[in-house]
Design an enzyme around this catalytic site. Structure first.
Site, PDB file in Angstrom:
ATOM      1  N   HIS A 173       0.715  -1.228   0.076  1.00 46.32           N
ATOM      2  CA  HIS A 173       0.218   0.042  -0.048  1.00 46.32           C
ATOM      3  C   HIS A 173       0.938   1.350   0.104  1.00 46.32           C
ATOM      4  CE1 HIS A 173      -2.964  -3.164   1.904  1.00 46.32           C
ATOM      5  NE2 HIS A 173      -3.704  -2.309   0.961  1.00 46.32           N
TER       6      HIS A 173
ATOM      7  N   ASP B  97      -4.817  -6.318  -7.308  1.00 40.01           N
ATOM      8  CA  ASP B  97      -4.983  -5.719  -6.124  1.00 40.01           C
ATOM      9  C   ASP B  97      -5.204  -4.408  -6.497  1.00 40.01           C
ATOM     10  OD1 ASP B  97      -4.831  -5.322  -3.346  1.00 40.01           O
ATOM     11  OD2 ASP B  97      -2.990  -6.365  -2.991  1.00 40.01           O
TER      12      ASP B  97
END
Length: 512
Positions: free
Chosen positions: A189, A266
């Site tokens: 992230h 993702d």
């Protein structure tokens, strides 16, 4: 000069079909979203911000299916630390690490079946779970208890069981994060992780659960934003033809996994992609590499952002960065999965509900280590819970409560709690923190609740100081139990779900 983008041509509809954006809203889906769903877009991702109650969620998904009866309505419902359905109160199901600690594939299958049944009842058609990552690096900041464990064979059998349970309810499973996010100490992230294992290690370790997932019939696989130089020295897995086509799609005879289902990316807003390639170019490269569905879900999206990705895909075809055939193939895979979900819901083999299976699993997952001659319970009086709260990774989210103070307070009235973070009273020594906790506890038994204490020196040092001053302190580890057990007793829950806290509280209070 490229031709203008049409809202109705087949190329544009294909571009819309591969986008799976998140959005804001609980009671009513945005009008722009419903309009795009009616005109080619095939799915959305739901997050905690979209969920208030089962009835509310059922109404919301009904609006989406009315706009597109074959809509893919996806959610991250791993159980344990990662829950969207129960974001406000904590999960009714322990996560993967707890299930791996029990190591009963039938129990894992039962948990996944009950979870899938609840998702299906609310109109969810795809679960972005399970995580098939092997927790080979105990310092991993993003996987941890989301993994079934550090043994490839154990992770493989529970990955297969989870998929079988989920898909028996008509909900498509999406195994992640291919080709394995376990051996990293970087959160994708926030940055691009690099995993330096050789191909032999990759095949013997990381890929074992994914092979089991393909054999179990998983309908979807989610790619990881990780760089594996042994496969591709330049592009992360999500953007790499060598990873998605050459490894995941390639037949076993060529050293691949032979997967022919849907490949999700993702979240493309994650910095491992967005900060290095940009979302628009990254989206085009991902589809060109072999991905079929683009997940964008870190924040709620608006129409102009979705249309910008659509237009980037169309422009990618017209400039030669992406072939029209590859885009159409991806769009057809998405549509095929939508049709599968409709048919699969009608022939669900899930059986009868099992509402208590999550708590049963959490109880079975406990590991209780008692010093000689000391009981596990502290019945008959209140306790003081010192909750050590590390920074939560983005996948888990900061809004989901965890711990056991509420459950222990219900069983032992008068129980109090203090919460401690690395930023509270900065610069104070572990001994100072321990004295503060002991002053708050008074005569109450101290229950120190930690989360992967081996990763947080401030936490481990404070617990050591507590144990030195009060050897009767109970320690509850709700993360990965890597440190040597210490406490009177030490209870490892293998996860921080609500039911994990309840199970530990029952032991401490001497009930159940």
């Amino acid at each position: 000069m490229t031709a203008p983008v049409s809202a109705t041509d087949s190329l544009t509809r294909d571009a819309l079909a591969v986008l799976q954006p998140a959005f804001a809203g609980t009671d009513t889906a945005p009008a722009w979203l419903l309009r795009l769903m009616e005109n080619g877009m095939t799915g959305v991702g739901l997050f905690g911000r979209n969920v208030v109650s089962p009835a509310q969620l059922t109404s919301l998904t009904g609006q989406l299916r009315a706009a597109n009866p074959h809509a893919l309505i996806s959610i991250d419902e791993e159980g344990g630390d990662v829950t969207r359905m129960e974001v406000g109160g904590g999960s009714s199901f322990p996560g993967n690490h707890a299930l791996g600690a029990v190591d009963d594939p039938a129990l894992t299958r039962a948990v996944a079946t009950e979870m899938g049944r609840r998702l299906a009842a609310c109109g969810v058609t795809v679960n972005w779970a399970p995580s098939a990552d092997i927790n080979s690096n105990p310092d991993n900041p993003v996987i941890g208890t989301r993994s079934f464990g550090d043994d490839p064979a154990l992770v493989a059998r529970h990955t297969a069981a989870f998929i079988e349970g989920t898909q028996s309810t008509g909900v498509a499973a999406c195994v992640k994060h291919f080709p394995g996010h376990g051996d990293t100490d970087v959160d994708s992230h926030l940055a691009l992780p690099r995993i330096g294992v050789d191909l032999e290690t990759l095949h013997a370790r990381e890929l074992v659960p994914f092979r089991a997932a393909v054999a179990a019939g998983t309908r979807c696989v989610m790619s990881a934003h990780i760089l594996l130089p042994a496969l591709d020295p330049e592009l992360p897995g999500t953007l790499s033809p060598a990873v998605l086509h050459g490894l995941l799609r390639a037949p076993a005879t060529d050293g691949g996994l032979g997967f022919d289902g849907l490949i999700f990316t993702d979240g493309m807003e994650m910095d491992a992609i967005a900060a290095t390639h940009g979302m628009e170019r990254g989206t085009v490269l991902a589809i060109a590499a072999g991905a079929d569905a683009i997940c964008v879900g870190g924040t709620a999206w608006e129409e102009d952002q979705v249309l910008a990705l659509r237009d980037a895909l169309v422009a990618g075809v017209r400039t030669g960065l992406l072939t029209e055939e590859r885009l159409h193939e991806a769009a057809e895979r998405v549509r095929d999965l939508g049709r599968w979900t409709v048919a699969a819901r009608e022939r669900s083999t899930a059986g009868e509900p099992a509402p208590g299976v999550g708590l049963e699993a959490a109880r079975r997952a406990l590991t209780v280590t008692r010093p000689a001659g000391r009981p596990a319970a502290v019945p008959g009086g209140p306790a003081h819970v010192a909750s050590f709260n590390p920074a939560t990774n983005i996948a888990v989210g900061s809004e989901t409560p965890w711990g056991l103070a509420a459950e222990l307070g219900r069983l032992l009235p008068g129980t109090t709690e203090s919460v401690h973070t690395p930023d509270s009273a900065p610069g104070r020594s572990a001994a100072d923190r321990a004295r503060e906790i002991l002053d708050a506890a008074g005569e109450r038994t101290v229950v120190a609740v930690v989360r992967s204490a081996h990763r947080h020196a401030w936490m481990a040092q404070t617990v050591d100081a507590l144990l030195a001053a009060r050897p009767d302190t109970v320690v509850v580890e709700m993360g990965v139990p890597q440190a040597t057990p210490a406490g009177a007793p030490h209870i490892a829950t293998h996860g921080a779900a609500r039911v994990c806290g309840q199970a530990a509280a029952e032991v401490i209070a001497g009930v159940g």
